[in-house]
Design an enzyme around this catalytic site. Structure first.
Site, PDB file in Angstrom:
ATOM      1  N   ALA A   1     -40.960  27.553  30.317  1.00  0.00           N
ATOM      2  CA  ALA A   1     -41.137  27.659  29.005  1.00  0.00           C
ATOM      3  C   ALA A   1     -39.895  27.708  28.278  1.00  0.00           C
ATOM      4  CB  ALA A   1     -42.008  28.260  28.434  1.00  0.00           C
TER       5      ALA A   1
ATOM      6  N   GLU B   1     -44.290  27.726  38.196  1.00  0.00           N
ATOM      7  CA  GLU B   1     -45.716  27.305  38.087  1.00  0.00           C
ATOM      8  C   GLU B   1     -46.065  25.649  37.697  1.00  0.00           C
ATOM      9  OE1 GLU B   1     -45.589  30.027  34.931  1.00  0.00           O
ATOM     10  OE2 GLU B   1     -47.618  30.578  35.241  1.00  0.00           O
TER      11      GLU B   1
ATOM     12  N   GLY C   1     -41.915  29.203  33.858  1.00  0.00           N
ATOM     13  CA  GLY C   1     -43.071  27.572  34.080  1.00  0.00           C
ATOM     14  C   GLY C   1     -42.417  27.222  34.767  1.00  0.00           C
TER      15      GLY C   1
ATOM     16  N   GLU D   1     -41.074  36.198  34.005  1.00  0.00           N
ATOM     17  CA  GLU D   1     -41.633  36.956  32.183  1.00  0.00           C
ATOM     18  C   GLU D   1     -41.615  38.112  32.214  1.00  0.00           C
ATOM     19  OE1 GLU D   1     -43.072  34.457  34.517  1.00  0.00           O
ATOM     20  OE2 GLU D   1     -43.380  32.995  33.324  1.00  0.00           O
TER      21      GLU D   1
HETATM   22  N1  CAA Z   1     -35.636  28.323  27.780  1.00  0.00           N
HETATM   23  C1  CAA Z   1     -34.979  28.158  26.873  1.00  0.00           C
HETATM   24  N2  CAA Z   1     -33.404  28.042  27.144  1.00  0.00           N
HETATM   25  C2  CAA Z   1     -33.194  28.142  28.657  1.00  0.00           C
HETATM   26  C3  CAA Z   1     -33.935  28.623  29.025  1.00  0.00           C
HETATM   27  C4  CAA Z   1     -35.411  28.268  28.527  1.00  0.00           C
HETATM   28  N3  CAA Z   1     -36.932  28.802  29.682  1.00  0.00           N
HETATM   29  N4  CAA Z   1     -33.440  28.721  30.091  1.00  0.00           N
HETATM   30  C5  CAA Z   1     -31.986  28.716  30.627  1.00  0.00           C
HETATM   31  N5  CAA Z   1     -31.977  28.004  28.951  1.00  0.00           N
HETATM   32  C6  CAA Z   1     -30.474  27.585  28.323  1.00  0.00           C
HETATM   33  C7  CAA Z   1     -29.957  28.790  28.227  1.00  0.00           C
HETATM   34  O1  CAA Z   1     -30.265  28.837  26.619  1.00  0.00           O
HETATM   35  C8  CAA Z   1     -28.718  27.667  27.893  1.00  0.00           C
HETATM   36  O2  CAA Z   1     -28.608  27.751  26.538  1.00  0.00           O
HETATM   37  P1  CAA Z   1     -27.085  27.215  26.085  1.00  0.00           P
HETATM   38  O3  CAA Z   1     -26.142  26.911  26.681  1.00  0.00           O
HETATM   39  O4  CAA Z   1     -27.342  26.259  24.440  1.00  0.00           O
HETATM   40  O5  CAA Z   1     -26.485  28.758  25.622  1.00  0.00           O
HETATM   41  C9  CAA Z   1     -28.874  26.786  29.430  1.00  0.00           C
HETATM   42  O6  CAA Z   1     -29.544  26.632  29.125  1.00  0.00           O
HETATM   43  C10 CAA Z   1     -28.102  27.376  30.023  1.00  0.00           C
HETATM   44  O7  CAA Z   1     -28.290  28.653  30.471  1.00  0.00           O
HETATM   45  P2  CAA Z   1     -27.886  29.848  30.969  1.00  0.00           P
HETATM   46  O8  CAA Z   1     -26.362  29.814  30.057  1.00  0.00           O
HETATM   47  O9  CAA Z   1     -28.291  31.010  30.980  1.00  0.00           O
HETATM   48  O10 CAA Z   1     -27.326  29.269  32.580  1.00  0.00           O
HETATM   49  P3  CAA Z   1     -26.854  30.145  33.887  1.00  0.00           P
HETATM   50  O11 CAA Z   1     -26.205  29.452  34.839  1.00  0.00           O
HETATM   51  O12 CAA Z   1     -26.212  31.963  33.119  1.00  0.00           O
HETATM   52  O13 CAA Z   1     -28.102  31.177  33.922  1.00  0.00           O
HETATM   53  C11 CAA Z   1     -30.554  31.502  33.881  1.00  0.00           C
HETATM   54  C12 CAA Z   1     -29.218  30.673  34.397  1.00  0.00           C
HETATM   55  C13 CAA Z   1     -30.571  32.047  34.798  1.00  0.00           C
HETATM   56  C14 CAA Z   1     -32.273  29.808  34.475  1.00  0.00           C
HETATM   57  C15 CAA Z   1     -30.891  31.757  32.780  1.00  0.00           C
HETATM   58  O14 CAA Z   1     -31.154  30.784  32.018  1.00  0.00           O
HETATM   59  C16 CAA Z   1     -31.876  32.333  32.559  1.00  0.00           C
HETATM   60  O15 CAA Z   1     -32.563  33.302  32.549  1.00  0.00           O
HETATM   61  N6  CAA Z   1     -33.059  31.398  31.865  1.00  0.00           N
HETATM   62  C17 CAA Z   1     -34.553  31.581  31.280  1.00  0.00           C
HETATM   63  C18 CAA Z   1     -35.426  31.868  32.523  1.00  0.00           C
HETATM   64  C19 CAA Z   1     -36.797  32.857  31.956  1.00  0.00           C
HETATM   65  O16 CAA Z   1     -36.300  33.653  31.124  1.00  0.00           O
HETATM   66  N7  CAA Z   1     -37.810  32.347  32.214  1.00  0.00           N
HETATM   67  C20 CAA Z   1     -38.971  32.135  31.852  1.00  0.00           C
HETATM   68  C21 CAA Z   1     -39.218  31.747  30.733  1.00  0.00           C
HETATM   69  S1  CAA Z   1     -41.005  31.862  29.892  1.00  0.00           S
HETATM   70  C22 CAA Z   1     -42.424  30.993  30.772  1.00  0.00           C
HETATM   71  O17 CAA Z   1     -42.092  30.363  31.367  1.00  0.00           O
HETATM   72  C23 CAA Z   1     -43.672  31.280  30.123  1.00  0.00           C
HETATM   73  C24 CAA Z   1     -44.857  30.809  31.250  1.00  0.00           C
HETATM   74  O18 CAA Z   1     -45.294  31.612  32.146  1.00  0.00           O
HETATM   75  C25 CAA Z   1     -45.425  29.499  30.455  1.00  0.00           C
END
Ligand code: CAA
Length: 259
Positions: free
Chosen positions: A66, A113, A110, A133
């Site tokens: 998400a 999921e 998400g 999460e």
């Molecule tokens: N939401 C919004 N933006 C996201 C995102 C997310 N879930 N995941 C990645 N991005 C964005 C980053 O902010 C980044 O944007 P900018 O270039 O503008 O800074 C871009 O995508 C690239 O990401 P990274 O620079 O972080 O890339 P990386 O290769 O270093 O890492 C990653 C990749 C491990 C996937 C890391 O981006 C990450 O940990 N993302 C979050 C994953 C996460 O926590 N997901 C769960 C979300 S909560 C949820 O989903 C609730 C639910 O159950 C419904």
């Protein structure tokens, strides 16, 4: 219909393909994307020519979860009253034709999921699944704590949800989360091959099979077996059953009419 966060196309006139397309955010699933995805899935489901749907992302990410930026400032009252973040995610569950997730790269939160809401997952060898999460101070909110244990068992689901670690494609296949793993450059061929096989079967029988397997996750064994038996018997009212069995008996290829 034109979309901003997804791309939609058909293959061989009978497979619908939806590609998540927010590359700068690793296909983070915001409200607009999920609404578009729901609309595209409903349109394919309603199209009589389409027998199977594939949902995919990019090489780097199926979906990284998400959209964290969009939800970071929400309060409890915001999300509870508005049923925010996952309110439009249930559409995928109402799709009656099979949906295959073709997953490459990150399928996190998400994203994992969403893949699990599909009927089965074909993964590229670079796929990585996780429910991170907990690192954000929350828990999975789109069925992860329910579907992951059903897919991989309690121990591994707890491990994933409590540590937030990722599992690679090989581990996901061993655990039963994905049905097949292929090299990335074969991912869409593999998914399309499966989708074309499915699309050529009787749509009525395919829908019944999907409905019955899903029942296994939502009822006890006796109820599920009875549900399956009722659907099995009902299929003897279709022309496709007559065609399929007559074709076998007479050693010819069946031509299903989806009726
Ligand atoms: N939401 C919004 N933006 C996201 C995102 C997310 N879930 N995941 C990645 N991005 C964005 C980053 O902010 C980044 O944007 P900018 O270039 O503008 O800074 C871009 O995508 C690239 O990401 P990274 O620079 O972080 O890339 P990386 O290769 O270093 O890492 C990653 C990749 C491990 C996937 C890391 O981006 C990450 O940990 N993302 C979050 C994953 C996460 O926590 N997901 C769960 C979300 S909560 C949820 O989903 C609730 C639910 O159950 C419904």
């Amino acid at each position: 219909m034109s979309y901003e966060n997804i791309e939609v196309r058909t293959e061989a006139g009978k497979v619908g393909i939806v590609t998540l397309n927010r590359p700068k955010a690793l296909n983070a699933l915001n409200d607009a994307l999920m609404t578009e995805l729901g609309d595209a899935l409903k349109a394919f489901d309603a199209d009589p020519a389409i027998g199977c749907i594939i949902l995919t992302g990019s090489e780097r990410a199926f979906a990284a979860g998400a959209d964290i930026g969009a939800m970071a400032s929400y309060s409890f009252v915001d999300v509870y009253k508005g049923d925010y973040i996952t309110r439009n995610w249930e559409t995928i569950r109402s799709v009656r034709k099979p949906v295959i997730a073709a997953v490459s790269g990150f399928a996190l939160g998400g994203g994992c999921e969403l893949a699990m809401m599909c009927d089965f997952i074909i993964a590229a060898d670079n796929a990585r699944f996780g429910q991170p999460e907990i690192k954000l101070g929350v828990i999975p909110g789109a069925g992860g704590t329910q579907r992951l244990p059903r897919a991989v068992g309690k121990s591994k689901a707890m491990d994933m949800a409590l540590t937030g670690r990722m599992m690679d494609a090989a581990e996901a296949e061993r655990a039963g989360l994905v049905s097949r793993v292929v090299p990335y450059d074969k991912l869409m061929d593999e998914a399309l091959g499966a989708a074309l096989v499915i699309a050529d079967f009787s749509q009525v029988a395919v829908m019944a099979a999907k409905e019955s397997v899903n029942r296994a996750f939502e009822s006890g064994l006796s109820d599920g077996v009875m549900f399956e038996r009722r659907l099995f018997h009902a299929l003897f009212a279709t022309t496709d059953q007559k065609e399929g069995m007559d074709a076998f008996v007479n050693k010819r290829k069946p031509a299903f009419k989806h009726s």
